[in-house]
Design a protein around this motif. Structure first.
Motif, PDB file in Angstrom:
ATOM      1  N   PRO A 119       0.847  -1.212   0.000  1.00  0.00           N
ATOM      2  CA  PRO A 119       0.000   0.000   0.000  1.00  0.00           C
ATOM      3  C   PRO A 119       0.877   1.254   0.000  1.00  0.00           C
ATOM      4  N   VAL A 120       0.654   2.110  -0.966  1.00  0.00           N
ATOM      5  CA  VAL A 120       1.627   3.136  -1.342  1.00  0.00           C
ATOM      6  C   VAL A 120       2.171   4.022  -0.227  1.00  0.00           C
ATOM      7  N   PRO A 121       1.328   4.754   0.545  1.00  0.00           N
ATOM      8  CA  PRO A 121       1.935   5.733   1.460  1.00  0.00           C
ATOM      9  C   PRO A 121       2.734   5.099   2.591  1.00  0.00           C
ATOM     10  N   TRP A 122       2.486   3.826   2.870  1.00  0.00           N
ATOM     11  CA  TRP A 122       3.034   3.246   4.091  1.00  0.00           C
ATOM     12  C   TRP A 122       4.477   2.788   3.950  1.00  0.00           C
ATOM     13  N   ALA A 123       4.997   2.746   2.730  1.00  0.00           N
ATOM     14  CA  ALA A 123       6.419   2.438   2.570  1.00  0.00           C
ATOM     15  C   ALA A 123       7.256   3.503   3.265  1.00  0.00           C
ATOM     16  N   SER A 124       6.805   4.764   3.132  1.00  0.00           N
ATOM     17  CA  SER A 124       7.573   5.847   3.751  1.00  0.00           C
ATOM     18  C   SER A 124       7.476   5.767   5.273  1.00  0.00           C
ATOM     19  N   THR A 125       6.422   5.131   5.789  1.00  0.00           N
ATOM     20  CA  THR A 125       6.287   4.978   7.236  1.00  0.00           C
ATOM     21  C   THR A 125       7.356   4.023   7.777  1.00  0.00           C
ATOM     22  N   VAL A 126       7.663   2.986   6.996  1.00  0.00           N
ATOM     23  CA  VAL A 126       8.737   2.068   7.389  1.00  0.00           C
ATOM     24  C   VAL A 126      10.055   2.837   7.474  1.00  0.00           C
ATOM     25  N   VAL A 127      10.285   3.705   6.466  1.00  0.00           N
ATOM     26  CA  VAL A 127      11.493   4.536   6.467  1.00  0.00           C
ATOM     27  C   VAL A 127      11.498   5.446   7.693  1.00  0.00           C
ATOM     28  N   ALA A 128      10.319   5.989   8.017  1.00  0.00           N
ATOM     29  CA  ALA A 128      10.220   6.903   9.157  1.00  0.00           C
ATOM     30  C   ALA A 128      10.507   6.190  10.471  1.00  0.00           C
ATOM     31  N   MET A 129       9.935   4.993  10.651  1.00  0.00           N
ATOM     32  CA  MET A 129      10.129   4.258  11.906  1.00  0.00           C
ATOM     33  C   MET A 129      11.597   3.917  12.110  1.00  0.00           C
ATOM     34  N   ASP A 130      12.268   3.602  11.005  1.00  0.00           N
ATOM     35  CA  ASP A 130      13.647   3.151  11.091  1.00  0.00           C
ATOM     36  C   ASP A 130      14.643   4.302  10.987  1.00  0.00           C
ATOM     37  N   GLY A 131      14.197   5.421  10.437  1.00  0.00           N
ATOM     38  CA  GLY A 131      15.115   6.525  10.189  1.00  0.00           C
ATOM     39  C   GLY A 131      16.065   6.222   9.050  1.00  0.00           C
ATOM     40  N   GLY A 132      15.631   5.371   8.135  1.00  0.00           N
ATOM     41  CA  GLY A 132      16.473   5.017   6.985  1.00  0.00           C
ATOM     42  C   GLY A 132      15.765   4.005   6.115  1.00  0.00           C
ATOM     43  N   THR A 133      16.377   3.644   4.986  1.00  0.00           N
ATOM     44  CA  THR A 133      15.698   2.765   4.036  1.00  0.00           C
ATOM     45  C   THR A 133      16.186   1.313   4.123  1.00  0.00           C
ATOM     46  N   ASP A 134      17.069   1.009   5.105  1.00  0.00           N
ATOM     47  CA  ASP A 134      17.691  -0.316   5.130  1.00  0.00           C
ATOM     48  C   ASP A 134      16.692  -1.460   5.275  1.00  0.00           C
ATOM     49  N   LYS A 135      15.608  -1.204   5.999  1.00  0.00           N
ATOM     50  CA  LYS A 135      14.690  -2.310   6.291  1.00  0.00           C
ATOM     51  C   LYS A 135      13.581  -2.445   5.250  1.00  0.00           C
ATOM     52  N   LEU A 136      13.534  -1.494   4.326  1.00  0.00           N
ATOM     53  CA  LEU A 136      12.532  -1.563   3.266  1.00  0.00           C
ATOM     54  C   LEU A 136      13.141  -2.341   2.098  1.00  0.00           C
ATOM     55  N   VAL A 137      12.698  -3.590   1.940  1.00  0.00           N
ATOM     56  CA  VAL A 137      13.322  -4.484   0.968  1.00  0.00           C
ATOM     57  C   VAL A 137      12.752  -4.276  -0.432  1.00  0.00           C
ATOM     58  N   ALA A 138      11.456  -3.958  -0.487  1.00  0.00           N
ATOM     59  CA  ALA A 138      10.812  -3.690  -1.776  1.00  0.00           C
ATOM     60  C   ALA A 138       9.549  -2.896  -1.508  1.00  0.00           C
ATOM     61  N   MET A 139       9.085  -2.174  -2.537  1.00  0.00           N
ATOM     62  CA  MET A 139       7.855  -1.400  -2.368  1.00  0.00           C
ATOM     63  C   MET A 139       7.127  -1.276  -3.703  1.00  0.00           C
ATOM     64  N   HIS A 140       5.919  -0.739  -3.644  1.00  0.00           N
ATOM     65  CA  HIS A 140       5.112  -0.503  -4.832  1.00  0.00           C
ATOM     66  C   HIS A 140       5.813   0.552  -5.714  1.00  0.00           C
ATOM     67  N   PRO A 141       5.794   0.360  -7.047  1.00  0.00           N
ATOM     68  CA  PRO A 141       6.462   1.324  -7.922  1.00  0.00           C
ATOM     69  C   PRO A 141       5.994   2.763  -7.690  1.00  0.00           C
ATOM     70  N   GLU A 142       4.707   2.922  -7.393  1.00  0.00           N
ATOM     71  CA  GLU A 142       4.171   4.268  -7.177  1.00  0.00           C
ATOM     72  C   GLU A 142       4.753   4.890  -5.910  1.00  0.00           C
ATOM     73  N   ALA A 143       4.990   4.052  -4.886  1.00  0.00           N
ATOM     74  CA  ALA A 143       5.571   4.556  -3.647  1.00  0.00           C
ATOM     75  C   ALA A 143       6.990   5.052  -3.905  1.00  0.00           C
TER      76      ALA A 143
END
Lengths: 366, 353
Positions: A52-76
């Motif tokens: 779900p598109v907006p929530w990829a950035s929430t993972v980044v926010a919780m972690d303070g970085g993109t390391d834990k985001l393995v993949a996301m929706h192209p639109e995100a």
């Protein structure tokens, strides 16, 4: 209620509170998503895929970085690269997006094998059409939690799910408290507002080829209400729909908000239209484009309070005087650990374009 | 040439007189629908003020008992919409009537030649590439023509093409372009371009401006006038190839002229309003049931009825709810039951007689 069920609830509650201690711990944890499903994790999720598109950035926010985001929706990914997260975290451009089966337009139908190949601890999936999009993942034995869009109560549940599953309840509590504080602060500033003082607000998330408005139950409608306005399109059947220019004139909004989704959309869409330029909003120069920061400011996200403050200030410049630029600097430090430059803040607030609007000078750098 | 000379005069003339009456009724219906349409809208403006505003456009003066905003709504929003709805309805119904006669097949409509699918692909492609306005209209129109050319090339064997091969080629080309439309939707951005494409494909006059009217009118109007001028020929062509040949006309050439005129109409309509289904199929049948199969009367009758029908449908789409109802939904939802009732009546009376 069976003993087992109550034990599970107790356990999940315990995990939420235990997480408040802050540090990621290696104990198993259980989280419950908005559809009431329980998700068991052996340890806080470290490889997360978000559809779900907006929530990829929430993972980044919780972690303070993109390391834990393995993949996301192209639109995100597009939204992140368009916005400031791509600049904050240059690694964004290497995050894969080929996890949707049948192309982007199929929305959230997962490419189960591609997702499995990335060995995620947790997949966050849209729960709106569960059998089509969630079941294929759970059948394949992939740990999946569902998110449903809605008003603020659902937004908080979704954030809680992500924060808890990542073992970052410290960040989560900070973000939730910020939401409470901001809601309260806006409420205080707008106390005693009479219905007559509430400007009529029209929000269009799309304007080409036709104007698209949101009705009852939309997050934007909730935000307009919070910020002391009246959503003109509340009565729209089916949540959202195409509205004609004549309908917009019949509503005659005091303020027009243009969504951040449509590429290249400018406030001149209203000012240059021979008919819409005669609405109250256009005559009073109260047409604004909604900002995009680390996330778009109109759908629910970790940055929503900034959107609420911005909107309250647009609607009631005489009553509301937040220091939005200061808030951006302070909160981006806390959320992303990053320091935006004044030029970046100008870009977030669409300053060159929106500055033609009434009272927008309040958002300029002092 | 005069067809009436070739057939028993009394029957034809009786029909023409009856038909003339129907033409007057349909013309009145179209005018009434347009007048009612321009007086109705989400913004309430007194009908007297609306009429006054319209009159003032040509004869300055009048009471001026209205605001500039109301004038803009009537002149810039409602009027172009009603004009294009009327033109589209007239054009699609006439093209449908002509093609049904030509193919001697009641299931034919402009869609069958692959024109609509071609134009739809053009429009969807334009939205995908971020184009709007002229780009959208231009691409929709160009690909509508391209579809027709393809059908022509495919169906041409030894310098001629018979109706069956044309229909088959039309279905093939239509299927191909429909697949291309799906492909465009497949790669479209679900948050931005996809809703725009889907909305456009469902058909809507919501974004009509005078500029769009100016772009779409010439092809539609040429198509309408051409079909009106050739309506005698459709009668002959509908007799079948051999008989038509015996009247001394070039069947191949005449047929393709009518295809081209239909493409002009369908391309023009699709480019401004997306796919407006059903009008080209149902209205010719309704008109035929009322005025009979003589194309000299049937083609203009279908046109007037189609115009009135589409203006009424669009008025409902504009007024029923705050959100616009997609035209394609209404034309089918209202068209199908009306069509069913008409068909039942004819067959029941046919069986009992």
């Amino acid at each position: 209620m069976t003993f087992q069920a109550s034990a599970r609830i107790a356990l999940s509650a315990a995990c939420i509170f235990a997480g408040a201690a802050g540090a990621a711990h290696a104990d198993p944890l259980t989280v419950t998503d908005v559809t009431g499903r329980e998700i068991k994790l052996e340890k806080p999720a470290e490889r997360i895929i978000v559809l779900p598109v907006p929530w990829a950035s929430t993972v980044v926010a919780m972690d303070g970085g993109t390391d834990k985001l393995v993949a996301m929706h192209p639109e995100a990914k597009l939204a992140m690269e368009e916005g400031i997260l791509g600049t904050f975290f240059p690694g964004t451009k290497n995050i894969p997006t080929d996890i949707i089966a049948g192309g982007e337009s199929r929305g959230f139908i997962p490419n189960v094998e591609a997702i499995a190949a990335l060995r995620p601890d947790l997949v966050i999936q849209w729960g709106g059409r569960k059998d089509d999009v969630v079941t294929p993942l759970t059948n394949a034995g992939i740990t999946t939690a569902a998110i449903v869009y809605g008003k603020e109560d659902l937004a908080r549940k979704n954030m809680t799910l992500i924060g808890t599953a990542m073992g970052r309840t410290d960040k989560l509590d900070m973000l939730l408290k910020w939401r409470d504080d901001t809601t309260k602060a806006i409420g205080e500033k707008l106390a005693g507002l009479t219905p007559a003082e509430k400007p009529k607000v029209a929000y269009f998330f799309y304007t080409t080829p036709d104007f698209q408005a949101e009705g009852e139950g939309s997050y934007m409608g909730w935000e307009i209400d919070l910020a002391g306005g009246t959503n003109v399109s509340t009565g729209l059947d089916g949540g959202w729909g195409t509205v004609s220019i004549e309908q917009i004139v019949a509503w005659d909004p005091d303020v027009i908000l243009l969504g951040s989704f449509e590429p290249g959309l400018s406030v001149n869409r209203i000012y240059d239209d021979p008919v819409l330029s005669q609405t109250k909003a256009a005559k009073a120069k109260r047409v604004y484009k909604v900002p995009v920061g680390g996330a778009r400011w109109e759908p629910a996200s970790q940055e929503s309070p900034l959107g609420w403050m911005w909107l309250a200030q647009i609607l009631h410049p005489d009553r509301v005087d937040f220091d939005i630029r200061g808030q951006i600097v302070e909160m981006y430090q806390k959320i992303y650990g990053q320091q935006p430059t004044p030029a970046q803040i100008d870009a977030i607030l669409h300053l060159p374009m929106n500055s033609s609007g009434a009272n927008y000078g309040q958002f300029a750098a002092k | 040439m005069d067809l009436s000379a070739a057939t028993p005069a009394t029957g034809i003339w009786r029909r023409l007189e009856g038909g003339g009456l129907w033409l007057a009724v349909f013309a009145f219906l179209l005018l009434a629908a347009m007048l009612a349409g321009i007086c109705m809208g989400r913004l309430s403006i007194a009908p007297a003020a609306v009429l006054d505003i319209i009159m003032t456009q040509w004869w300055p003066g009048g009471s001026h008992d209205w605001t500039k905003l109301q004038e803009s709504i009537v002149v810039l929003v409602r009027a172009p919409r009603i004009v294009i709805a009327a033109l589209s309805g007239i054009g699609m119904a006439m093209a449908g009537a002509a093609l049904q006669g030509l193919f001697r097949n009641p299931l034919v409509s402009p869609d069958i030649l692959g024109i609509t699918a071609g134009a739809a692909f053009g429009g969807a492609l334009a939205i995908l590439l971020g184009g709007s306005g002229m780009v959208l209209i231009g691409l929709a129109f160009a690909l509508g023509i391209a579809a027709l050319v393809l059908v022509g090339l495919l169906s041409r064997v030894d310098g001629r093409s018979d109706t069956m091969t044309v229909v088959l080629a039309g279905i093939v080309v239509g299927a191909m372009f429909t697949a291309f439309v799906s492909l465009v939707q497949f790669v479209a951005d679900p948050d931005s371009t996809l809703p725009a494409i889907v909305g456009w494909l469902m058909g809507s006059f919501a974004a009509t401006t005078w500029t769009r009217v100016a772009i779409a009118t010439p092809p539609i109007l040429i198509g309408i006038l051409g079909l009106l001028m050739l309506r005698f020929r459709v009668n002959i062509l509908s007799l079948g190839e051999d008989e038509a040949q015996s009247f001394g006309i070039s069947v191949q050439r005449e047929r393709w002229i009518i295809f081209l005129l239909s493409t002009l109409i369908a391309g023009g309509v699709v480019s401004v309003a997306g796919i407006v289904g059903w009008v080209g199929l149902v209205i010719p049948h309704a008109a035929r049931l009322l005025v009979g199969p003589d194309h000299r009367i049937l083609i203009p009758a279908a046109g007037l009825l189609g115009g009135a029908y589409l203006v009424m449908i669009d008025t409902v789409a504009r007024n029923a709810t705050a959100a616009e109802i997609p035209l394609g939904v209404l034309t089918a939802a209202i068209g199908a039951p009306v069509f069913a009732i008409l068909l039942r009546r004819v067959y029941v009376s046919g069986i009992r007689a």
